[in-house]
Design a protein around this motif. Structure first.
Motif, short mmCIF file in Angstrom:
data_model
loop_
_atom_site.label_atom_id
_atom_site.label_comp_id
_atom_site.label_asym_id
_atom_site.label_seq_id
_atom_site.Cartn_x
_atom_site.Cartn_y
_atom_site.Cartn_z
N LEU A 46 17.67 -6.61 -29.01
CA LEU A 46 19.10 -6.34 -29.07
C LEU A 46 19.54 -6.02 -30.51
N ALA A 47 18.96 -6.71 -31.48
CA ALA A 47 19.26 -6.42 -32.89
C ALA A 47 18.80 -5.01 -33.24
N LEU A 48 17.63 -4.62 -32.76
CA LEU A 48 17.14 -3.27 -33.01
C LEU A 48 18.05 -2.24 -32.35
N ARG A 49 18.51 -2.53 -31.14
CA ARG A 49 19.44 -1.63 -30.46
C ARG A 49 20.72 -1.47 -31.27
N SER A 50 21.22 -2.57 -31.83
CA SER A 50 22.43 -2.52 -32.64
C SER A 50 22.24 -1.66 -33.88
N LEU A 51 21.08 -1.79 -34.53
CA LEU A 51 20.78 -0.95 -35.69
C LEU A 51 20.74 0.53 -35.31
N LEU A 52 20.13 0.82 -34.18
CA LEU A 52 20.06 2.22 -33.73
C LEU A 52 21.44 2.75 -33.36
N ASP A 53 22.25 1.94 -32.66
CA ASP A 53 23.60 2.36 -32.30
C ASP A 53 24.43 2.66 -33.54
N ASP A 54 24.30 1.82 -34.57
CA ASP A 54 25.03 2.04 -35.82
C ASP A 54 24.57 3.33 -36.50
N ALA A 55 23.27 3.57 -36.53
CA ALA A 55 22.75 4.79 -37.14
C ALA A 55 23.23 6.03 -36.39
N ILE A 56 23.29 5.95 -35.07
CA ILE A 56 23.78 7.06 -34.26
C ILE A 56 25.26 7.30 -34.54
N ALA A 57 26.05 6.24 -34.62
CA ALA A 57 27.48 6.38 -34.89
C ALA A 57 27.72 7.02 -36.26
N ARG A 58 26.94 6.59 -37.28
CA ARG A 58 27.10 7.17 -38.61
C ARG A 58 26.69 8.64 -38.61
N THR A 59 25.66 8.99 -37.85
CA THR A 59 25.23 10.38 -37.75
C THR A 59 26.29 11.22 -37.07
N ASP A 60 26.86 10.70 -35.99
CA ASP A 60 27.93 11.42 -35.30
C ASP A 60 29.14 11.62 -36.20
N ALA A 61 29.51 10.61 -36.98
CA ALA A 61 30.66 10.71 -37.88
C ALA A 61 30.40 11.73 -38.97
N ALA A 62 29.18 11.81 -39.46
CA ALA A 62 28.85 12.77 -40.51
C ALA A 62 28.84 14.20 -39.97
N ASP A 63 28.53 14.35 -38.69
CA ASP A 63 28.47 15.68 -38.08
C ASP A 63 29.85 16.23 -37.71
N SER A 64 30.83 15.35 -37.50
CA SER A 64 32.15 15.81 -37.09
C SER A 64 32.88 16.39 -38.29
N PRO A 65 33.59 17.50 -38.10
CA PRO A 65 34.30 18.12 -39.22
C PRO A 65 35.46 17.23 -39.68
N ALA A 66 35.75 17.33 -40.96
CA ALA A 66 36.86 16.54 -41.51
C ALA A 66 38.17 17.07 -40.95
N GLU A 67 39.12 16.17 -40.70
CA GLU A 67 40.42 16.58 -40.18
C GLU A 67 41.22 17.26 -41.28
N LYS A 68 41.91 18.33 -40.91
CA LYS A 68 42.76 19.05 -41.85
C LYS A 68 44.16 18.48 -41.78
N THR A 69 44.80 18.41 -42.92
CA THR A 69 46.17 17.92 -42.99
C THR A 69 47.09 19.08 -43.33
N HIS A 70 48.16 19.21 -42.57
CA HIS A 70 49.14 20.27 -42.82
C HIS A 70 50.29 19.66 -43.61
N ILE A 71 50.61 20.27 -44.74
CA ILE A 71 51.71 19.79 -45.57
C ILE A 71 52.71 20.92 -45.72
N ASP A 72 53.96 20.66 -45.32
CA ASP A 72 55.02 21.64 -45.51
C ASP A 72 55.55 21.57 -46.92
N ILE A 73 55.65 22.72 -47.58
CA ILE A 73 56.15 22.75 -48.96
C ILE A 73 57.47 23.49 -48.92
N GLU A 74 58.50 22.90 -49.49
CA GLU A 74 59.83 23.51 -49.50
C GLU A 74 60.09 24.21 -50.79
#
Length: 74
Positions: A46-74
């Motif tokens: 179970l500990a090994l599974r947890s390590l693998l799940d964490d590594a998968i989550a970090r890989t998925d987060a690194a693969d997802s594009p960064a969110e763009k922020t829209h800023i209105d300038i007056e």
């Protein structure tokens, strides 16, 4: 491999190698000792599974594009 269930190898800057050997516990031990060993084996898996799940989550987060922020300038 030795009589241990797990064998670890690590050299800085390289991968970590974990070898798992499933022992034949039923022929070596019995009763309450066997129950504790099987429970410990399950917890290690179970500990090994947890390590693998964490590594998968970090890989998925690194693969997802960064969110763009829209800023209105007056």
């Amino acid at each position: 491999m030795s009589d241990n269930m797990f064998e670890f190898a690590f050299n800085p800057g390289e991968e970590v190698v974990i070898k798992i050997k499933a022992p034949d516990l039923k022929n070596k031990m019995g009763g309450e000792t066997l129950q504790h060993l099987m429970g410990a084996k399950r917890e290690m898996l179970l500990a090994l599974r947890s390590l693998l799940d964490d590594a998968i989550a970090r890989t998925d987060a690194a693969d997802s594009p960064a969110e763009k922020t829209h800023i209105d300038i007056e």
